[in-house]
Design a protein around this motif. Structure first.
Motif, PDB file in Angstrom:
ATOM      1  N   GLU A  29       0.833  -1.200   0.000  1.00 27.06           N
ATOM      2  CA  GLU A  29       0.000   0.000   0.000  1.00 27.06           C
ATOM      3  C   GLU A  29       0.871   1.255   0.000  1.00 27.06           C
ATOM      4  O   GLU A  29       0.675   2.166  -0.822  1.00 27.06           O
ATOM      5  N   ILE A  30       1.865   1.289   0.890  1.00 20.75           N
ATOM      6  CA  ILE A  30       2.753   2.459   0.966  1.00 20.75           C
ATOM      7  C   ILE A  30       3.495   2.646  -0.354  1.00 20.75           C
ATOM      8  O   ILE A  30       3.588   3.751  -0.893  1.00 20.75           O
ATOM      9  N   SER A  31       3.984   1.533  -0.923  1.00 21.85           N
ATOM     10  CA  SER A  31       4.727   1.629  -2.190  1.00 21.85           C
ATOM     11  C   SER A  31       3.846   2.180  -3.299  1.00 21.85           C
ATOM     12  O   SER A  31       4.294   3.011  -4.100  1.00 21.85           O
ATOM     13  N   VAL A  32       2.603   1.717  -3.366  1.00 19.89           N
ATOM     14  CA  VAL A  32       1.697   2.188  -4.423  1.00 19.89           C
ATOM     15  C   VAL A  32       1.424   3.680  -4.239  1.00 19.89           C
ATOM     16  O   VAL A  32       1.501   4.463  -5.195  1.00 19.89           O
ATOM     17  N   ILE A  33       1.145   4.080  -2.982  1.00 14.61           N
ATOM     18  CA  ILE A  33       0.838   5.495  -2.743  1.00 14.61           C
ATOM     19  C   ILE A  33       2.051   6.363  -3.073  1.00 14.61           C
ATOM     20  O   ILE A  33       1.929   7.398  -3.731  1.00 14.61           O
ATOM     21  N   VAL A  34       3.245   5.900  -2.652  1.00 14.37           N
ATOM     22  CA  VAL A  34       4.455   6.682  -2.927  1.00 14.37           C
ATOM     23  C   VAL A  34       4.686   6.782  -4.431  1.00 14.37           C
ATOM     24  O   VAL A  34       5.027   7.844  -4.961  1.00 14.37           O
ATOM     25  N   THR A  35       4.467   5.672  -5.164  1.00 11.79           N
ATOM     26  CA  THR A  35       4.651   5.698  -6.619  1.00 11.79           C
ATOM     27  C   THR A  35       3.705   6.706  -7.262  1.00 11.79           C
ATOM     28  O   THR A  35       4.114   7.522  -8.088  1.00 11.79           O
ATOM     29  N   LEU A  36       2.445   6.668  -6.848  1.00  8.09           N
ATOM     30  CA  LEU A  36       1.469   7.601  -7.428  1.00  8.09           C
ATOM     31  C   LEU A  36       1.816   9.044  -7.061  1.00  8.09           C
ATOM     32  O   LEU A  36       1.732   9.940  -7.900  1.00  8.09           O
ATOM     33  N   ALA A  37       2.221   9.249  -5.801  1.00 12.56           N
ATOM     34  CA  ALA A  37       2.536  10.610  -5.359  1.00 12.56           C
ATOM     35  C   ALA A  37       3.738  11.164  -6.115  1.00 12.56           C
ATOM     36  O   ALA A  37       3.721  12.307  -6.584  1.00 12.56           O
ATOM     37  N   THR A  38       4.782  10.334  -6.286  1.00 12.82           N
ATOM     38  CA  THR A  38       5.957  10.824  -7.020  1.00 12.82           C
ATOM     39  C   THR A  38       5.595  11.091  -8.479  1.00 12.82           C
ATOM     40  O   THR A  38       6.094  12.040  -9.081  1.00 12.82           O
ATOM     41  N   LEU A  39       4.703  10.274  -9.036  1.00 13.49           N
ATOM     42  CA  LEU A  39       4.293  10.493 -10.429  1.00 13.49           C
ATOM     43  C   LEU A  39       3.567  11.828 -10.558  1.00 13.49           C
ATOM     44  O   LEU A  39       3.868  12.638 -11.441  1.00 13.49           O
ATOM     45  N   LEU A  40       2.612  12.065  -9.649  1.00 11.86           N
ATOM     46  CA  LEU A  40       1.836  13.301  -9.711  1.00 11.86           C
ATOM     47  C   LEU A  40       2.724  14.529  -9.503  1.00 11.86           C
ATOM     48  O   LEU A  40       2.547  15.547 -10.164  1.00 11.86           O
ATOM     49  N   LEU A  41       3.676  14.412  -8.581  1.00 12.43           N
ATOM     50  CA  LEU A  41       4.550  15.556  -8.305  1.00 12.43           C
ATOM     51  C   LEU A  41       5.653  15.682  -9.346  1.00 12.43           C
ATOM     52  O   LEU A  41       6.068  16.785  -9.693  1.00 12.43           O
ATOM     53  N   GLY A  42       6.141  14.550  -9.849  1.00 13.56           N
ATOM     54  CA  GLY A  42       7.315  14.559 -10.719  1.00 13.56           C
ATOM     55  C   GLY A  42       7.009  14.871 -12.178  1.00 13.56           C
ATOM     56  O   GLY A  42       7.817  15.511 -12.852  1.00 13.56           O
ATOM     57  N   TYR A  43       5.861  14.432 -12.649  1.00 12.64           N
ATOM     58  CA  TYR A  43       5.546  14.607 -14.076  1.00 12.64           C
ATOM     59  C   TYR A  43       5.590  16.072 -14.511  1.00 12.64           C
ATOM     60  O   TYR A  43       6.263  16.412 -15.484  1.00 12.64           O
ATOM     61  N   PRO A  44       4.902  16.974 -13.762  1.00  5.60           N
ATOM     62  CA  PRO A  44       4.961  18.381 -14.174  1.00  5.60           C
ATOM     63  C   PRO A  44       6.375  18.963 -14.130  1.00  5.60           C
ATOM     64  O   PRO A  44       6.738  19.755 -14.994  1.00  5.60           O
ATOM     65  N   VAL A  45       7.160  18.528 -13.135  1.00  6.65           N
ATOM     66  CA  VAL A  45       8.540  19.039 -13.038  1.00  6.65           C
ATOM     67  C   VAL A  45       9.340  18.587 -14.255  1.00  6.65           C
ATOM     68  O   VAL A  45      10.054  19.376 -14.879  1.00  6.65           O
ATOM     69  N   ALA A  46       9.198  17.300 -14.600  1.00 12.63           N
ATOM     70  CA  ALA A  46       9.904  16.776 -15.776  1.00 12.63           C
ATOM     71  C   ALA A  46       9.474  17.538 -17.022  1.00 12.63           C
ATOM     72  O   ALA A  46      10.293  17.888 -17.870  1.00 12.63           O
ATOM     73  N   PHE A  47       8.171  17.808 -17.118  1.00 14.64           N
ATOM     74  CA  PHE A  47       7.651  18.523 -18.284  1.00 14.64           C
ATOM     75  C   PHE A  47       8.259  19.920 -18.363  1.00 14.64           C
ATOM     76  O   PHE A  47       8.697  20.363 -19.419  1.00 14.64           O
ATOM     77  N   LEU A  48       8.303  20.603 -17.220  1.00 19.09           N
ATOM     78  CA  LEU A  48       8.887  21.947 -17.173  1.00 19.09           C
ATOM     79  C   LEU A  48      10.346  21.901 -17.617  1.00 19.09           C
ATOM     80  O   LEU A  48      10.787  22.695 -18.444  1.00 19.09           O
TER      81      LEU A  48
END
Lengths: 416, 362
Positions: A201-220
């Protein structure tokens, strides 16, 4: 095609294929010798220890080697009828020998894992064993009533098996009875399944959270000019230059009840001074700290994929009448999937085995499976169970890898 | 053109700057008529691609107005302009099949499935790619990808199609083949095309009119014939095709004919185009194929053969004329050429009308 043979044989009459093989063999050998030191290093210090340790999850020769007589005698016992005098005699002889060799403690520990309370039974009986006389069964029972109990003998029989499913079963909160049945562990000893589920559960939440936070940064980063994006890249990589411990402790300073975040929330009037949020030493703390620490592993693969996507794809989509959102969702995002997949699998696999951060900020309900493995390695010294838990964790990871390969495709992954 | 009419696309006093210091496009005025094939030709950095991007809506002009069908489009986002576009890298969506790529512009316009299929079929027939509908872009060759990119820009029937160096990534033979193909499709559909290239032969082959760009300014806007035959300044003359250059000081000028003295004090005459006043230097420009190895024409001058290069259908002859050691002649392959030797002194001549007196830029 009259010069057919000339094409396939060189002037000295050796076939070209053979010559090619010969020349390739040389370069292959050279390549092999170049990687040989690392290969040897990995084999000696990595592969062999891992195999050795993992094998302990289902192999346990301790009882069988230290108590050979009773092991032999118990082999033919059906586990239901009361043990014969012969078994008792072998047991007493073994106990005397173990006492003399000072190995009785190890034996007692082993049997105690199958049935708690048997440790003292073994040490106590061993002390009196050399004075025992036939009939041995009565002598044993006279020393301690527990020898009369069938369960004791069943636990000993299970302990005497060299190849044992006990540890792997214990890793998933199951146990093996002498009758050969698999039953659930007693309720107060069921902790591993809960921990495995929480880890996932923690791994899934962390993966989703990093994706949500990281994707826009990568895009920028991918859309900014090189000079600015390099600066951002350094900022993203900055955490790597700091020790993991420092970063984790920094979160303690930030999140504790008198920490920066809570102070700010109280100051802003979001919460009352006496009702501060508990953001650390629980699952929330583990989630926040792990998301922060694993974020670069999500950003970098996504960024490296985005960098290769020409802006003309989105421009083409827009020129064809797609709105910004449609152009992103139907054209840009699908092209970033290889990066998203690589980042997600990387973060997930790192998260599922994460150890230091949950140990420091996890408190009670933020502990993960690696923490219990560590407990068995260092505190309870039950390496067999630790190995079994590790094996189950490995199987989990392989399962998720397979799942990923099935739905995203491993060859569709780009790590940079 | 034939009659006075408002252009389909109008650039009016358009300026563009990226950094606030330098104008990439300086005061552009350009009219493109409906059904026309107009090429923006120029070296890289001349502002031609910027103009295309402003028209497509991916860049905004910093001054002036762009009108499409007499409506200003400055505030219309790209996806509402209804302009088809072809890119140099094709920009085919790699995760979609050819059919899905072509369906994309129709889907976002919410066109029904049956109608969609019909249109896709028709446009694939136009580019002769009907059998490839289920392929992925990666399974196609460069030329095939370019056809699909072309089809995708045409499938939603835009009135205007922009092409940004669409053939730049193809090899020479395929490029020439595709030039004719695009030209035929243009003629067949009557769509207005604005084409950007730095390849002059491409521009001459395909266009109705060519706008030659340099340093953010349209140097000349004319038909391919006039661009080649009657360049208006020395940049156009040098950028399009080959030219022999002779520099001389103007002595006098009458009835549009300029007379000048070369460095070796030999006198030369040429048609006045944009040369300066008496006493200033002018550039006399003559096409290699208009110079002959004889004395028959009005302008005759002494020359020395420096180099002979055999090119099959013609011999390329480098000569020294006046102080110019790069004076080129293209001599058709005939019995006449065999007598020429390196070092030989001879006479070359041309007609006054073929010698144009231009400004002496750099």
């Amino acid at each position: 095609m009259n010069n057919f043979t000339e094409e396939n044989f060189s002037s000295d009459g050796v076939s070209l294929k053979k010559k090619l093989r010969r020349s390739l063999f040389k370069s292959k050998m050279r390549a092999f010798f170049l990687v040989l030191p690392l290969l040897a290093f990995l084999a000696i210090f990595f592969v062999i220890p891992i195999i050795n340790l993992l094998s302990q999850s289902f192999l346990d020769f301790r009882y069988a080697t230290l108590m050979p007589g009773s092991t032999q005698a118990l082999k033919d016992w059906d586990g239901k009828s009361f043990p014969t005098e012969e078994i008792a005699k072998a047991m007493v002889i073994d106990l005397i020998q173990a006492k003399k060799n000072k190995t009785i403690g190890k034996v007692a520990t082993r049997v105690n894992r199958e049935l708690s309370g048997t440790r003292s039974l073994f040490t106590k009986t061993a002390r009196a064993a050399n004075k025992m006389e036939a009939p041995y069964m009565e002598a044993l029972i006279k020393k301690d009533k527990k020898w009369e109990n069938l369960k004791t003998w069943q636990a000993i029989k299970i302990s005497s098996m060299a190849v044992t499913p006990s540890y792997l079963l214990a890793a998933v909160d199951r146990k093996y009875t002498a009758e050969g049945e698999i039953i659930q562990q007693d309720e107060n000893r069921r902790i591993h399944v809960t921990l495995f589920l929480r880890t996932i559960e923690i791994s899934v939440i962390v993966t989703l959270a990093t994706l949500l936070l990281g994707y826009p940064v990568a895009f920028l980063m991918a859309s900014l000019p090189l000079r600015t994006s390099n600066l951002l890249l350094i900022l993203v990589l900055l955490p790597f230059w700091t020790s993991l411990l420092v970063r984790t402790t920094a979160w303690i300073a930030m999140l504790q009840s008198s920490g920066v975040v809570n102070d700010l929330l109280v100051f802003l009037g979001v919460t009352a001074d006496d009702a501060r949020f508990s953001l650390i030493y629980n699952k929330t703390g583990t989630l926040i700290a792990m998301t922060h620490i694993l974020l670069p592993f999500m950003i970098l693969p996504i960024y490296s994929v985005m960098k290769t996507i020409s802006p003309s794809f989105v421009m083409a989509a827009k020129s064809m009448g797609a709105t910004n959102w449609t152009a992103f969702w139907r054209v840009y995002f699908p092209m970033t999937i290889p990066g998203v997949g690589a980042g997600a699998i990387l973060v997930f696999i790192l998260a599922i085995g994460y150890y230091i951060t949950p140990a420091l900020v996890g408190g009670q309900d933020g502990q993960m499976i690696s923490n219990i493995i560590d407990f068995h390695m260092r505190s309870s010294l039950n390496w067999n169970l630790a190995a079994a838990l590790g094996l189950v964790l490995l199987i989990f990871i392989l399962f998720f890898f397979w799942l990923y390969d099935r739905f995203v495709g491993i060859d569709n992954m780009k790590l940079g | 053109m034939k009659e006075k009419r408002e252009g389909f696309v109008v650039f009016e006093n358009v300026q563009k700057t990226y950094d606030g210091n330098e104008l990439v496009v300086k005061n552009l005025n350009l009219e493109i008529f409906k059904g026309e094939f107009l090429t923006m030709l120029g070296p890289s950095g001349s502002g031609k691609t910027t103009c295309l991007m402003m028209l497509a809506g991916f860049e905004s002009s910093t001054h002036g107005e762009i009108r499409l069908g007499s409506k200003p489009i400055g505030n219309i986002p790209p996806h509402k302009r209804g302009i088809g576009m072809v890119f140099q890298n094709y920009a085919l969506f790699p995760h979609m099949s050819v059919g899905e790529n072509l369906a994309f512009p129709l889907e976002v316009r919410k066109i029904g499935k049956s109608f969609r299929e019909e249109k896709i079929k028709r446009v694939l027939e136009i580019v002769k790619m009907t059998d490839f509908i289920n392929r992925r872009p990666a399974q196609l060759s460069g030329g095939q990808q370019q056809r699909i990119a072309l089809a995708r820009s045409l499938v939603f029937e835009p009135e205007l199609v922009l092409m940004d160096e669409p053939l730049g990534a193809l090899d020479k033979q395929l490029r020439e083949h595709m030039q004719y193909e695009i030209k035929h499709i243009h003629e067949q559909l009557g769509v207005t095309v604005v084409y950007v290239t730095h390849d002059q032969s491409e521009a001459l082959t395909m266009s109705d009119r060519v706008a030659v760009f340099n340093e953010g300014v349209v140097q000349q806007l004319d038909t391919p014939v006039n661009i080649y035959e009657k360049p208006l300044n020395s940049f156009v003359a040098q950028f399009i095709g080959e030219n022999n250059k002779l520099v001389g000081t103007i002595i006098k000028e009458s009835k549009g004919v300029v007379q000048a003295k070369l460095r070796n004090s030999k006198q030369i005459k040429g048609i006045r185009v944009n040369s300066g006043k008496e006493g200033t230097d002018a550039l006399f420009s003559i096409r290699p194929e208009r110079v002959f190895l004889d004395k028959k024409n009005s302008e005759s001058i002494e020359a020395q053969v420096l180099e002979l290069i055999y090119l099959g259908d013609h011999v390329r002859c480098r000569m020294k004329v006046a102080d110019n050691e790069d004076f080129i002649l293209k001599i058709p392959n005939s019995s006449q050429t065999t007598s020429l030797r390196v070092g030989q002194k001879t006479q070359v001549s041309w007609r006054v009308e073929d010698c144009r007196a231009l400004d002496l830029a750099n």
